[in-house]
Design a protein around this motif. Sequence first.
Motif, mmCIF file in Angstrom:
data_model
loop_
_atom_site.group_PDB
_atom_site.id
_atom_site.type_symbol
_atom_site.label_atom_id
_atom_site.label_comp_id
_atom_site.label_asym_id
_atom_site.label_seq_id
_atom_site.Cartn_x
_atom_site.Cartn_y
_atom_site.Cartn_z
ATOM 1 N N LEU A 205 36.423 38.769 43.056
ATOM 2 C CA LEU A 205 35.592 39.178 42.253
ATOM 3 C C LEU A 205 34.272 38.775 42.952
ATOM 4 C CD1 LEU A 205 36.943 38.182 38.663
ATOM 5 C CD2 LEU A 205 36.836 40.615 39.889
ATOM 6 N N THR A 206 33.804 39.359 44.001
ATOM 7 C CA THR A 206 32.628 39.253 44.760
ATOM 8 C C THR A 206 31.603 40.297 44.560
ATOM 9 O OG1 THR A 206 33.713 39.986 46.728
ATOM 10 C CG2 THR A 206 33.775 37.825 46.104
ATOM 11 N N SER A 207 31.931 41.258 44.044
ATOM 12 C CA SER A 207 30.991 42.496 43.939
ATOM 13 C C SER A 207 29.857 42.211 43.234
ATOM 14 C CB SER A 207 31.651 43.659 43.710
ATOM 15 O OG SER A 207 30.841 44.777 43.467
ATOM 16 N N GLU A 208 28.499 42.668 43.697
ATOM 17 C CA GLU A 208 27.382 42.409 42.776
ATOM 18 C C GLU A 208 27.316 43.867 41.805
ATOM 19 O OE1 GLU A 208 24.058 42.603 45.582
ATOM 20 O OE2 GLU A 208 24.694 40.884 46.507
ATOM 21 N N VAL A 209 28.093 44.673 41.934
ATOM 22 C CA VAL A 209 28.150 45.698 40.962
ATOM 23 C C VAL A 209 29.354 45.302 39.824
ATOM 24 C CG1 VAL A 209 28.478 48.173 40.543
ATOM 25 C CG2 VAL A 209 27.605 47.198 42.647
ATOM 26 N N PRO A 210 28.992 45.256 38.619
ATOM 27 C CA PRO A 210 30.002 45.132 37.585
ATOM 28 C C PRO A 210 31.081 45.909 37.895
ATOM 29 C CG PRO A 210 27.823 45.115 36.619
ATOM 30 C CD PRO A 210 27.745 45.661 38.159
ATOM 31 N N GLN A 211 32.262 45.335 37.588
ATOM 32 C CA GLN A 211 33.442 46.085 37.668
ATOM 33 C C GLN A 211 34.781 45.927 36.836
ATOM 34 O OE1 GLN A 211 34.434 43.473 41.760
ATOM 35 N NE2 GLN A 211 35.446 45.589 41.640
ATOM 36 N N GLU A 212 35.535 46.635 36.558
ATOM 37 C CA GLU A 212 36.726 46.198 35.393
ATOM 38 C C GLU A 212 37.892 45.746 36.142
ATOM 39 O OE1 GLU A 212 36.932 46.894 32.064
ATOM 40 O OE2 GLU A 212 34.758 47.029 32.014
ATOM 41 N N VAL A 213 38.522 44.618 35.754
ATOM 42 C CA VAL A 213 39.755 44.191 36.335
ATOM 43 C C VAL A 213 40.936 44.534 35.503
ATOM 44 C CG1 VAL A 213 41.145 42.261 36.756
ATOM 45 C CG2 VAL A 213 38.642 42.031 37.084
ATOM 46 N N GLN A 214 41.772 45.228 36.079
ATOM 47 C CA GLN A 214 43.051 45.925 35.190
ATOM 48 C C GLN A 214 44.127 45.016 35.387
ATOM 49 O OE1 GLN A 214 44.015 50.261 35.547
ATOM 50 N NE2 GLN A 214 46.021 49.579 36.113
ATOM 51 N N ILE A 215 44.856 44.798 34.215
ATOM 52 C CA ILE A 215 46.014 43.842 34.317
ATOM 53 C C ILE A 215 47.086 44.662 33.549
ATOM 54 C CG2 ILE A 215 46.651 41.542 33.513
ATOM 55 C CD1 ILE A 215 43.966 40.386 33.594
ATOM 56 N N SER A 216 48.282 44.538 34.185
ATOM 57 C CA SER A 216 49.390 45.256 33.569
ATOM 58 C C SER A 216 50.729 44.327 33.561
ATOM 59 C CB SER A 216 49.810 46.351 34.764
ATOM 60 O OG SER A 216 48.604 47.340 34.504
ATOM 61 N N LEU A 217 51.461 44.348 32.611
ATOM 62 C CA LEU A 217 52.824 43.691 32.443
ATOM 63 C C LEU A 217 53.940 44.543 32.703
ATOM 64 C CD1 LEU A 217 51.603 41.212 29.522
ATOM 65 C CD2 LEU A 217 51.237 40.846 31.994
ATOM 66 N N LEU A 218 54.995 43.972 33.321
ATOM 67 C CA LEU A 218 56.128 44.642 33.005
ATOM 68 C C LEU A 218 57.290 43.262 33.183
ATOM 69 C CD1 LEU A 218 58.115 47.141 33.341
ATOM 70 C CD2 LEU A 218 57.914 46.784 36.019
ATOM 71 N N ASN A 219 58.096 43.402 32.128
ATOM 72 C CA ASN A 219 59.080 42.228 31.915
ATOM 73 C C ASN A 219 58.388 40.976 32.395
ATOM 74 O OD1 ASN A 219 60.934 44.118 31.442
ATOM 75 N ND2 ASN A 219 61.281 44.481 33.433
#
Length: 368
Positions: A205-219
Amino acid sequence: MIFTCNTSNLNKAIQTVQRAIISKPSTPIFSGIHFKTNVDKLEIIAMDLNMAISCTIDAEIAEAGEIVVSAKHFAELIRKLPGETITITKNTSNNTIKVESGKSEFQLLLMNEEDYPKFPEFNADKTFTIADEKIKELIKKTIFSCSNDEARPLFTGILVEIQDEITFVGTNTHRLAIKSMGIEASEPMSMIIPAKVLSEISRNLTSEVPQEVQISLLNNQIMIVIDNVTIVSRLIEGKFPDYRKVIPPQFAIKATVNIKEMAGAVERVALFATEGEYSIIKMCVDNNELTITSSSPEVGTGREVIGCVSEGAQLNVAFNSRYILDILKNLESEEATFSMNTALSPVCVKSTEEEDYIYIVTPVRVVF
């Protein structure tokens, strides 16, 4: 396979994925880095049994294909190349690649790409997104409390709960850090994410531009997508203890201190504590004064008195100094309150301005 790309971008991608490779891989193929071409993109992959990291960069693909090279030698070479661009050509006749950059030219032996496992496919059961600044803060304020003891894997990760808000909980059984934040509506979830995976999230997470982190679960697996980086890992299995039961419902003694002043005093006094895993400092709270002391036969004694606003009776209590410094460095306000009951009962440390951040530390049994 022939491709050309920016040397700096390739080096950064290799450094990112290489952290999935452990010092003693479970099988030799996992000591390699896998390169795959895709139209005008190059996918770089590294993995072991517990974690896989993929990073995609722009590249000019003259001839599609895939290769696996030794991570140790290839990464070191790319890091030291002089040219701004790099061209890699696969030679199937002698199982090598030619690496060209500026006036430099090298040949490296290849590993068998057919032995390299496919990057995990992920048809998620549950998915949520979180702002990069939020997850960075959640990780920073809890990860230091995790255990490094692989014999107790349950405590080498962070419990993540989503129920109206998102809560991160880290503990090594001697201390406990709990940080909560609001999150957009999402279905209830609970998981234990390895600290190593969370460290990788923060590192990317080094970007100077705000960004979304997507987290997904499977089992029992988790997938994290941050821009052009994808991390897939196993979750830690097991039942995390009920951390809420560790927090005392009320406290008889309180001391509010200046964080900067106390951190300095603890650092100085701890210099006189016995060296080793447990650097013990003693604290005495009495009549708006906090006295911090330590001693060791090899060094001598240290004593420092700082002002505080105290409530309740006098109390002598001892701590691992590192456990106190860790929380003081993670509090945002000028002041913190130490809430206590007895010399051996759990102590709560909180910022006076951060209600959603709780730190519990167990005192050390010593003779005063």
